[in-house]
Design a protein around this motif. Structure first.
Motif, PDB file in Angstrom:
ATOM      1  N   LEU A 151       0.835  -1.193   0.000  1.00  0.00           N
ATOM      2  CA  LEU A 151       0.000   0.000   0.000  1.00  0.00           C
ATOM      3  C   LEU A 151       0.874   1.248   0.000  1.00  0.00           C
ATOM      4  N   ILE A 152       0.329   2.342  -0.513  1.00  0.00           N
ATOM      5  CA  ILE A 152       0.982   3.650  -0.430  1.00  0.00           C
ATOM      6  C   ILE A 152       0.185   4.523   0.524  1.00  0.00           C
ATOM      7  N   LEU A 153       0.882   5.180   1.439  1.00  0.00           N
ATOM      8  CA  LEU A 153       0.280   6.112   2.396  1.00  0.00           C
ATOM      9  C   LEU A 153       0.967   7.458   2.214  1.00  0.00           C
TER      10      LEU A 153
ATOM     11  N   GLU B 132      -1.736  -2.489  -4.113  1.00  0.00           N
ATOM     12  CA  GLU B 132      -3.156  -2.813  -4.031  1.00  0.00           C
ATOM     13  C   GLU B 132      -4.006  -1.550  -3.974  1.00  0.00           C
ATOM     14  N   ASP B 133      -3.533  -0.530  -3.239  1.00  0.00           N
ATOM     15  CA  ASP B 133      -4.333   0.678  -3.079  1.00  0.00           C
ATOM     16  C   ASP B 133      -3.449   1.825  -2.601  1.00  0.00           C
ATOM     17  N   ILE B 134      -4.020   3.020  -2.646  1.00  0.00           N
ATOM     18  CA  ILE B 134      -3.338   4.243  -2.209  1.00  0.00           C
ATOM     19  C   ILE B 134      -4.247   4.975  -1.237  1.00  0.00           C
TER      20      ILE B 134
ATOM     21  N   ALA C  21      -7.754  10.790   3.785  1.00  0.00           N
ATOM     22  CA  ALA C  21      -7.484  11.148   5.180  1.00  0.00           C
ATOM     23  C   ALA C  21      -8.296  12.345   5.644  1.00  0.00           C
ATOM     24  N   ASP C  22      -9.240  12.791   4.807  1.00  0.00           N
ATOM     25  CA  ASP C  22     -10.059  13.963   5.115  1.00  0.00           C
ATOM     26  C   ASP C  22      -9.190  15.189   5.322  1.00  0.00           C
ATOM     27  N   PHE C  23      -8.071  15.241   4.576  1.00  0.00           N
ATOM     28  CA  PHE C  23      -7.141  16.361   4.554  1.00  0.00           C
ATOM     29  C   PHE C  23      -6.407  16.569   5.882  1.00  0.00           C
ATOM     30  N   ILE C  24      -6.443  15.565   6.736  1.00  0.00           N
ATOM     31  CA  ILE C  24      -5.655  15.597   7.975  1.00  0.00           C
ATOM     32  C   ILE C  24      -4.380  14.806   7.704  1.00  0.00           C
ATOM     33  N   ALA C  25      -3.258  15.475   7.719  1.00  0.00           N
ATOM     34  CA  ALA C  25      -2.013  14.880   7.241  1.00  0.00           C
ATOM     35  C   ALA C  25      -1.263  14.103   8.318  1.00  0.00           C
ATOM     36  N   LYS C  26      -0.427  13.170   7.857  1.00  0.00           N
ATOM     37  CA  LYS C  26       0.583  12.628   8.753  1.00  0.00           C
ATOM     38  C   LYS C  26       1.383  13.807   9.296  1.00  0.00           C
ATOM     39  N   PRO C  27       1.751  13.830  10.552  1.00  0.00           N
ATOM     40  CA  PRO C  27       1.792  12.736  11.530  1.00  0.00           C
ATOM     41  C   PRO C  27       0.610  12.689  12.502  1.00  0.00           C
ATOM     42  N   GLU C  28      -0.530  13.284  12.174  1.00  0.00           N
ATOM     43  CA  GLU C  28      -1.654  13.298  13.102  1.00  0.00           C
ATOM     44  C   GLU C  28      -2.165  11.874  13.364  1.00  0.00           C
ATOM     45  N   PRO C  29      -2.432  11.517  14.618  1.00  0.00           N
ATOM     46  CA  PRO C  29      -2.917  10.168  14.940  1.00  0.00           C
ATOM     47  C   PRO C  29      -4.170   9.779  14.168  1.00  0.00           C
TER      48      PRO C  29
ATOM     49  N   PHE D 294      -6.515   5.315   8.288  1.00  0.00           N
ATOM     50  CA  PHE D 294      -5.832   4.422   7.349  1.00  0.00           C
ATOM     51  C   PHE D 294      -6.006   2.963   7.765  1.00  0.00           C
ATOM     52  N   PHE D 295      -5.749   2.658   9.036  1.00  0.00           N
ATOM     53  CA  PHE D 295      -5.897   1.284   9.519  1.00  0.00           C
ATOM     54  C   PHE D 295      -7.318   0.781   9.287  1.00  0.00           C
ATOM     55  N   ASP D 296      -8.289   1.650   9.550  1.00  0.00           N
ATOM     56  CA  ASP D 296      -9.690   1.249   9.442  1.00  0.00           C
ATOM     57  C   ASP D 296     -10.118   1.058   7.988  1.00  0.00           C
ATOM     58  N   GLN D 297      -9.840   2.041   7.145  1.00  0.00           N
ATOM     59  CA  GLN D 297     -10.296   1.974   5.752  1.00  0.00           C
ATOM     60  C   GLN D 297      -9.583   0.897   4.956  1.00  0.00           C
ATOM     61  N   MET D 298      -8.286   0.736   5.213  1.00  0.00           N
ATOM     62  CA  MET D 298      -7.500  -0.233   4.456  1.00  0.00           C
ATOM     63  C   MET D 298      -7.481  -1.605   5.118  1.00  0.00           C
ATOM     64  N   GLN D 299      -8.142  -1.727   6.273  1.00  0.00           N
ATOM     65  CA  GLN D 299      -8.179  -2.982   7.030  1.00  0.00           C
ATOM     66  C   GLN D 299      -6.767  -3.511   7.283  1.00  0.00           C
TER      67      GLN D 299
END
Length: 234
Positions: free
Chosen positions: A114-116, A138-140, A146-154, A160-165
């Motif tokens: 995956l790409i994050l 597989e996906d990006i 991320a609803d425009f909330i960037a890394k490194p925000e928790p 990401f964990f939820d949507q990409m399982q």
């Protein structure tokens, strides 16, 4: 930078491989990020009617505070995100050559890839295609997902964990900015900091420079292909 023979065993439990895009899947000495950076400055010049020198400090302030300049402009100036992303990623990628060795190394990894990225899906697809690795993922998960909330925000990683399982404890993250590895490490991800190749100087902000000794960094490499080959060596 060498990688010990035992490195493969340290990744035996990993079934999901997550990669940042910019300055990670292509060399940090490439000209893509400077091109994007210049487009961000140009966007702000047109927005505020000021010269580049006057705006650089504000641009970097937003980048440091919000994770992306875009987030700062959205919060403080209510700009249209889609137009911004289209504008700043409208760059020439032809300087990036196909990286067959990287493609083979990623293809050999067992499990999902995956790409994050804090960039856009369109930018990620075009850049990965230019390198010759777009078909391997597989996906990006991009800044829009991320609803425009960037890394490194928790919240970004949790989304990401939820949507990409993704199960963090069975995942590895490759990233060039050390602070973007803090939350993933807390969630149990195996973290790999990707540094510039030995002897190559790159222009980075002071807070982006890492020693590789940070407690949230499990592995460090300045040779992504060699590292991935070491992971699959068994």
């Amino acid at each position: 930078m060498t990688h010990p023979p035992s490195i493969a065993g340290r990744f035996a439990h990993i079934d999901t491989w997550v990669f940042d895009l910019d300055n990670t899947l292509y060399p940090q000495t490439a000209d893509l990020w400077p091109r994007i950076d210049a487009r961000i400055t140009l966007f702000m010049m047109r927005l505020f009617g000021l010269d580049a020198i006057s705006l650089r400090a504000l641009q970097k302030h937003y980048y440091h505070r919000y994770g992306t300049t875009l987030r700062g402009l959205m919060i403080e100036h209510a700009i249209e995100a889609e137009h911004y992303l289209e504008f700043v990623h409208d760059i020439d990628r032809s300087s990036l050559a196909h990286n067959h060795s990287l493609a083979e190394a990623i293809a050999a990894l067992p499990g999902r890839k995956l790409i994050l990225t804090n960039g856009s899906r369109d930018h990620a697809i075009k850049t990965a295609k230019q390198i010759g690795i777009d078909h391997l993922f597989e996906d990006i998960f991009d800044i829009i997902a991320a609803d425009f909330i960037a890394k490194p925000e928790p919240a970004t990683y949790e989304r990401f964990f939820d949507q990409m399982q993704v199960e963090p404890t069975r995942s590895a993250l490759f990233e060039d900015i050390p602070r973007n590895l803090v939350v993933p490490h807390q969630h149990g991800m195996t973290t790999v900091l990707v540094l510039p190749e030995a002897g190559e100087a790159v222009e980075r902000e002071a807070w982006e420079i890492a020693t590789g000794e940070e407690p949230h960094v499990d592995f460090v490499t300045d040779d992504l292909v060699g590292f991935l080959e070491g992971v699959t060596s068994l």
